[in-house]
Design a protein around this motif. Structure first.
Motif, PDB file in Angstrom:
ATOM      1  N   ALA A 112       0.713  -1.333  -0.022  1.00 21.87           N
ATOM      2  CA  ALA A 112       0.014   0.070   0.000  1.00 21.87           C
ATOM      3  C   ALA A 112       0.967   1.241  -0.096  1.00 21.87           C
ATOM      4  O   ALA A 112       0.450   2.160  -0.705  1.00 21.87           O
ATOM      5  N   TYR A 113       1.821   1.138   0.467  1.00 22.10           N
ATOM      6  CA  TYR A 113       2.850   2.487   0.725  1.00 22.10           C
ATOM      7  C   TYR A 113       3.418   2.720  -0.527  1.00 22.10           C
ATOM      8  O   TYR A 113       3.351   3.784  -1.020  1.00 22.10           O
ATOM      9  N   LEU A 114       3.993   1.550  -1.214  1.00 28.33           N
ATOM     10  CA  LEU A 114       4.616   1.915  -2.487  1.00 28.33           C
ATOM     11  C   LEU A 114       3.680   2.269  -3.592  1.00 28.33           C
ATOM     12  O   LEU A 114       3.977   3.250  -4.305  1.00 28.33           O
ATOM     13  N   SER A 115       2.374   1.902  -3.609  1.00 27.12           N
ATOM     14  CA  SER A 115       1.250   2.337  -4.314  1.00 27.12           C
ATOM     15  C   SER A 115       0.911   3.681  -4.164  1.00 27.12           C
ATOM     16  O   SER A 115       1.093   4.361  -5.087  1.00 27.12           O
ATOM     17  N   GLY A 116       0.817   4.137  -2.924  1.00 30.29           N
ATOM     18  CA  GLY A 116       0.545   5.483  -2.658  1.00 30.29           C
ATOM     19  C   GLY A 116       1.733   6.434  -3.185  1.00 30.29           C
ATOM     20  O   GLY A 116       1.683   7.524  -3.649  1.00 30.29           O
ATOM     21  N   LEU A 117       3.121   5.854  -2.755  1.00 33.95           N
ATOM     22  CA  LEU A 117       4.380   6.716  -3.170  1.00 33.95           C
ATOM     23  C   LEU A 117       4.218   6.995  -4.696  1.00 33.95           C
ATOM     24  O   LEU A 117       4.520   7.956  -5.286  1.00 33.95           O
ATOM     25  N   ARG A 118       3.986   5.777  -5.354  1.00 34.01           N
ATOM     26  CA  ARG A 118       4.038   5.810  -6.992  1.00 34.01           C
ATOM     27  C   ARG A 118       3.148   6.875  -7.315  1.00 34.01           C
ATOM     28  O   ARG A 118       3.439   7.812  -8.215  1.00 34.01           O
ATOM     29  N   GLN A 119       1.677   7.120  -6.934  1.00 38.72           N
ATOM     30  CA  GLN A 119       0.750   7.814  -7.127  1.00 38.72           C
ATOM     31  C   GLN A 119       1.171   9.271  -6.867  1.00 38.72           C
ATOM     32  O   GLN A 119       1.197  10.295  -7.697  1.00 38.72           O
ATOM     33  N   ARG A 120       1.888   9.594  -5.748  1.00 37.64           N
ATOM     34  CA  ARG A 120       2.270  10.841  -5.531  1.00 37.64           C
ATOM     35  C   ARG A 120       3.543  11.337  -6.118  1.00 37.64           C
ATOM     36  O   ARG A 120       3.288  12.649  -6.369  1.00 37.64           O
ATOM     37  N   LEU A 121       4.351  10.309  -6.491  1.00 39.31           N
ATOM     38  CA  LEU A 121       5.685  10.794  -7.327  1.00 39.31           C
ATOM     39  C   LEU A 121       5.507  11.019  -8.649  1.00 39.31           C
ATOM     40  O   LEU A 121       6.508  11.383  -9.533  1.00 39.31           O
ATOM     41  N   PHE A 122       4.370  10.330  -9.189  1.00 38.54           N
ATOM     42  CA  PHE A 122       4.265  10.364 -10.652  1.00 38.54           C
ATOM     43  C   PHE A 122       4.305  11.668 -11.203  1.00 38.54           C
ATOM     44  O   PHE A 122       5.312  11.623 -12.253  1.00 38.54           O
ATOM     45  N   LYS A 123       3.844  12.535 -10.647  1.00 36.66           N
ATOM     46  CA  LYS A 123       3.778  14.020 -11.451  1.00 36.66           C
ATOM     47  C   LYS A 123       5.265  14.688 -11.399  1.00 36.66           C
ATOM     48  O   LYS A 123       5.637  15.486 -12.137  1.00 36.66           O
ATOM     49  N   SER A 124       5.882  14.108 -10.304  1.00 38.56           N
ATOM     50  CA  SER A 124       7.309  14.716 -10.241  1.00 38.56           C
ATOM     51  C   SER A 124       8.424  13.816 -11.182  1.00 38.56           C
ATOM     52  O   SER A 124       9.452  14.247 -11.377  1.00 38.56           O
ATOM     53  N   GLY A 125       7.939  12.866 -11.922  1.00 37.06           N
ATOM     54  CA  GLY A 125       8.982  12.026 -13.022  1.00 37.06           C
ATOM     55  C   GLY A 125       9.727  11.025 -12.145  1.00 37.06           C
ATOM     56  O   GLY A 125      10.839  10.491 -12.712  1.00 37.06           O
ATOM     57  N   VAL A 126       9.388  10.670 -10.880  1.00 35.73           N
ATOM     58  CA  VAL A 126       9.936   9.724  -9.959  1.00 35.73           C
ATOM     59  C   VAL A 126       9.224   8.286 -10.400  1.00 35.73           C
ATOM     60  O   VAL A 126       7.942   8.299  -9.828  1.00 35.73           O
ATOM     61  N   PHE A 127      10.127   7.311 -10.457  1.00 35.56           N
ATOM     62  CA  PHE A 127       9.352   5.933 -10.701  1.00 35.56           C
ATOM     63  C   PHE A 127       9.343   5.270  -9.652  1.00 35.56           C
ATOM     64  O   PHE A 127      10.348   4.998  -8.743  1.00 35.56           O
ATOM     65  N   VAL A 128       8.593   4.334  -9.046  1.00 38.76           N
ATOM     66  CA  VAL A 128       8.380   3.695  -7.999  1.00 38.76           C
ATOM     67  C   VAL A 128       7.853   2.166  -8.142  1.00 38.76           C
ATOM     68  O   VAL A 128       6.790   2.089  -8.922  1.00 38.76           O
ATOM     69  N   MET A 129       8.641   1.278  -7.936  1.00 45.38           N
ATOM     70  CA  MET A 129       8.474   0.036  -8.276  1.00 45.38           C
ATOM     71  C   MET A 129       8.404  -0.889  -6.997  1.00 45.38           C
ATOM     72  O   MET A 129       8.993  -0.788  -6.124  1.00 45.38           O
ATOM     73  N   ASN A 130       7.711  -1.946  -7.219  1.00 42.56           N
ATOM     74  CA  ASN A 130       6.976  -2.901  -6.079  1.00 42.56           C
ATOM     75  C   ASN A 130       7.389  -4.420  -6.732  1.00 42.56           C
ATOM     76  O   ASN A 130       6.768  -4.746  -7.667  1.00 42.56           O
ATOM     77  N   VAL A 131       8.380  -4.997  -5.938  1.00 37.96           N
ATOM     78  CA  VAL A 131       8.867  -6.200  -6.360  1.00 37.96           C
ATOM     79  C   VAL A 131       8.049  -7.519  -5.591  1.00 37.96           C
ATOM     80  O   VAL A 131       8.458  -7.113  -4.221  1.00 37.96           O
ATOM     81  N   LYS A 132       7.592  -8.311  -6.004  1.00 40.90           N
ATOM     82  CA  LYS A 132       7.013  -9.479  -5.355  1.00 40.90           C
ATOM     83  C   LYS A 132       7.793 -10.603  -5.846  1.00 40.90           C
ATOM     84  O   LYS A 132       7.334 -11.162  -6.869  1.00 40.90           O
ATOM     85  N   PRO A 133       9.031 -11.058  -5.149  1.00 39.55           N
ATOM     86  CA  PRO A 133       9.569 -12.153  -5.866  1.00 39.55           C
ATOM     87  C   PRO A 133       8.919 -13.522  -5.965  1.00 39.55           C
ATOM     88  O   PRO A 133       9.441 -14.413  -6.696  1.00 39.55           O
TER      89      PRO A 133
END
Ligand SMILES: NC(=O)c1ccc[n+]([C@@H]2O[C@H](COP(=O)([O-])OP(=O)(O)OC[C@H]3O[C@@H](n4cnc5c(N)ncnc54)[C@H](OP(=O)(O)O)[C@@H]3O)[C@@H](O)[C@H]2O)c1
Length: 243
Positions: free
Chosen positions: A157-178
């Motif tokens: 949930a944290y990574l999902s929210g972070l991705r949405q927040r940072l999208f407009k700044s051009g920062v990419f967030v990835m969640n790895v589920k090995p």
């Protein structure tokens, strides 16, 4: 040349990832709590490649020190990946909140504490990538190891929210589920070969995922469908199953 900060670098996946990054020519900052292993890793990487490698003490549970740790890095990273994780003893977690809290704090609170600092810097700068290594265990709480699962669900949930927040700044967030991966975390487990990756494969797939900007990465494709099925099972059936 990219500068990559690897947190939890002494994990088996982290070591494989560091090697893959060095081979592609990125300079690397290795952070973990075991200084001896870090020094060995750095020596080995310097011997095999020409890239700059530095080592840094990092304890996910020592959250008061995270800001100092991050500010003291010799260079500002272009990308940050966090492999920190603790499976913990499930029975002990059920009996003692102290044990459970260690699992929750290692997998979630400590990771959020450091990634928030990274996120704020990357947002101001308007570029960078952040990768959190979570788990399929976070896709639905299950009786075996649900404290670990709930921490990883929080991280999802944290990574999902972070991705949405940072999208407009051009920062990419990835969640790895090995999914399953042959590392010391699962040493001695009898794992099915088709569903189990090696740390080197995880490293390769993550690097490719960063390049392709994949947001949620299941290392082996079948895990996406297995977890989809587990998620859609009605509770009245799910609670009776031993999975
Ligand atoms: N292996 C799997 O099947 C699997 C499946 C799904 C998800 N994962 C996730 O993948 C990630 C990497 O795990 P792995 O499989 O490579 O296992 P691993 O080798 O056991 O790595 C776990 C790492 O977390 C570090 N760590 C634990 N507590 C810490 C703390 N307080 N501060 C800093 N570092 C701490 C450990 O450091 P030390 O070296 O000092 O002990 C270790 O390097 C973890 O997040 C794990 O939850 C693994």
């Amino acid at each position: 040349m990219e500068r990559i900060l690897i947190i939890g670098a002494t994990s088996d996946m982290g070591q494989a990832f560091a090697q893959a990054c060095a081979l592609q020519g990125s300079s690397i900052m290795l952070a973990a709590r075991n200084g001896d292993v870090l020094d060995r890793m750095a020596k080995d990487l310097r011997a095999r490649t020409q890239v700059a490698v530095s080592t840094h003490a990092f304890d996910a549970l020592d959250m008061e020190q995270h800001e100092v740790f991050y500010q003291d890095l010799p260079e500002r990273p272009d990308g940050v990946i966090c492999f920190v994780g603790l499976l913990g003893d499930a029975a002990a977690c059920q009996q003692s909140f102290e044990v459970a809290r260690r699992v929750l704090d290692t997998n979630l609170t400590g990771v959020v504490s450091i990634l928030d600092l990274v996120a704020n810097e990357f947002e101001k700068r308007g570029r960078g990538w952040i990768v959190g290594v979570s788990s399929v265990a976070g896709d639905r709480g299950r009786a075996p190891r649900y404290h670990y699962g709930c921490a990883k669900a929080g991280l999802n949930a944290y990574l999902s929210g972070l991705r949405q927040r940072l999208f407009k700044s051009g920062v990419f967030v990835m969640n790895v589920k090995p999914g399953y991966c042959r590392t010391k975390m699962v040493a001695g487990w009898n794992l099915p070969n088709t569903m189990t990756s090696e740390p080197e494969e995880v490293a390769r797939v993550i690097l490719k995922g960063i390049h392709r900007k994949q947001e949620t990465l299941y290392v082996r494709w079948m895990w996406r469908w297995i977890m989809w099925l587990i998620r859609v099972l009605p509770e009245c059936i799910f609670k009776r199953l031993k999975i």
